[in-house]
Design a protein around this motif. Structure first.
Motif, PDB file in Angstrom:
ATOM      1  N   PRO A 163     -10.028   7.911  39.020  1.00 32.92           N
ATOM      2  CA  PRO A 163     -11.400   8.632  39.078  1.00 32.92           C
ATOM      3  C   PRO A 163     -12.632   7.711  39.207  1.00 32.92           C
ATOM      4  O   PRO A 163     -13.705   8.245  39.777  1.00 32.92           O
TER       5      PRO A 163
ATOM      6  N   TRP B  61     -10.997   8.422  43.431  1.00 31.92           N
ATOM      7  CA  TRP B  61      -9.697   9.013  43.792  1.00 31.92           C
ATOM      8  C   TRP B  61      -9.634  10.311  42.849  1.00 31.92           C
ATOM      9  O   TRP B  61     -10.092  10.378  41.728  1.00 31.92           O
ATOM     10  N   GLU B  62      -8.941  11.098  43.429  1.00 29.22           N
ATOM     11  CA  GLU B  62      -8.557  12.439  42.783  1.00 29.22           C
ATOM     12  C   GLU B  62      -7.034  12.267  42.487  1.00 29.22           C
ATOM     13  O   GLU B  62      -6.185  12.228  43.316  1.00 29.22           O
TER      14      GLU B  62
ATOM     15  N   VAL C  53      -3.855  14.015  41.797  1.00 28.82           N
ATOM     16  CA  VAL C  53      -3.364  15.034  41.909  1.00 28.82           C
ATOM     17  C   VAL C  53      -2.073  15.451  41.600  1.00 28.82           C
ATOM     18  O   VAL C  53      -1.311  16.569  41.430  1.00 28.82           O
TER      19      VAL C  53
ATOM     20  N   ALA D 210      -2.565   9.757  43.535  1.00 22.88           N
ATOM     21  CA  ALA D 210      -4.043  10.035  43.761  1.00 22.88           C
ATOM     22  C   ALA D 210      -4.285  10.144  45.093  1.00 22.88           C
ATOM     23  O   ALA D 210      -3.478   9.629  45.724  1.00 22.88           O
TER      24      ALA D 210
ATOM     25  N   ARG E 260      -7.592  10.182  48.490  1.00 23.57           N
ATOM     26  CA  ARG E 260      -8.914   9.900  48.674  1.00 23.57           C
ATOM     27  C   ARG E 260      -9.177   9.487  50.107  1.00 23.57           C
ATOM     28  O   ARG E 260      -8.569   8.663  50.644  1.00 23.57           O
TER      29      ARG E 260
END
Length: 228
Positions: free
Chosen positions: A174, A178-179, A181, A190, A192
Motif C-alpha cells: 500500500p 499497490w492494492e 486484493v 496485489a 496496480r
C-alpha cells in the motif's frame, strides 16, 4: 641447535604453512558454496563438516601431534598446539567476508527479471515484471534463479532472520500504491496499473515473489518454494 630441534622447527613451519593454506581454502569454499544467511559460526561449522576445511584441520592437527611428540622445548609444544587454534580463529574471521563477497556477486536486494537475449514477447513480459518489482520495497536477498515467461517472473527470496514475509508486504505494497486484493494468510496478491504482484512464504524461511500482468488468474506462483 640439535638435529631434533631443527626437525621440529621444520615441522612447525610446515604446520604454519598448511594452516595458512587451509584458511585461504576455507575462504574460497565459503565464497563459492557458502550459505549467505549463515552466521560466522554457522558458516564455519558447515565448512568444517561439508567442505574441505575439516580435512585441512585434521591434517594440521596431525602435524601438530608429531610436533608435540618430538618437541624438546615447552615453547615448541605450545606453538604446535596454538597453530590449529589460530587456524580455526582465522577461518571464523574470514567467513563473514567470504559470505559477503558471495552476496555481492550473486544476490541483490531486488528481484532481477530482465535477461539479455530474450526474444519477444518474453522480453516485454520481463520488463513489465521488473517494473513491478522495482516499485516495491523488498526484504531479503534474491539471486538470478527462478522462472521467467510471458506469464510473469518468479523469484525466491532468502532471509538471514526470522521475519514475517507477508507482514512486510502488507505494509510495503500500500505504501507503494499497490492494492492488496487477496490475503489468506498463506498467499498475498496485489495489483496496480495493470500489473500484479504475489508473495508466498516458505516453511523453511524466506518466500517466493511473482510479478506480471494483472490479466492472468490469481495465484500465478508456479515453482514456489522448490526453486533455489
Amino acid at each position: 641447535m640439535t638435529g631434533r630441534v631443527v626437525s621440529v622447527a621444520v615441522l612447525l613451519a610446515v604446520e604454519t604453512g598448511l594452516a595458512l593454506l587451509a584458511v585461504l581454502v576455507h575462504y574460497e569454499f565459503m565464497r563459492i558454496y557458502g550459505i549467505v544467511t549463515d552466521s560466522a559460526f554457522e558458516g564455519l561449522t558447515w565448512g568444517l563438516t561439508a567442505g574441505p576445511s575439516g580435512l585441512a584441520l585434521g591434517l594440521v592437527a596431525l602435524v601438530a601431534i608429531f610436533g608435540l611428540a618430538l618437541s624438546p622445548q615447552p615453547w615448541m609444544r605450545l606453538t604446535a598446539l596454538a597453530i590449529p587454534v589460530l587456524m580455526l580463529l582465522g577461518m571464523f574471521a574470514v567467513t563473514p567476508a567470504a559470505l559477503q563477497r558471495k552476496t555481492e556477486a550473486q544476490f541483490g536486494s531486488t528481484p532481477q527479471c530482465v535477461m539479455e537475449g530474450s526474444a519477444e514477447p518474453m522480453a516485454a513480459a520481463d520488463r513489465e515484471a521488473q517494473r513491478a518489482f522495482d516499485s516495491i520495497s523488498h526484504i531479503g536477498l534474491f539471486n538470478g534463479g527462478g522462472v521467467n515467461g510471458v506469464g510473469g517472473c518468479e523469484r525466491r527470496l532468502v532471509l538471514a532472520e526470522d521475519i514475517d514475509v507477508l507482514q512486510h508486504y502488507r505494509a510495503a505494497l500500500p505504501a507503494a500504491g499497490w492494492e492488496v486484493v487477496e490475503d489468506d494468510g498463506r498467499h498475498l496478491r496485489a495489483q496496480r496499473d495493470g500489473l500484479a504482484f504475489e508473495v508466498m512464504p516458505c516453511s523453511g524461511g524466506g518466500g517466493v515473489v511473482w510479478a506480471g500482468s494483472a490479466n492472468g488468474p490469481a495465484n500465478e506462483i508456479r515453482m514456489g518454494c522448490d526453486q533455489h
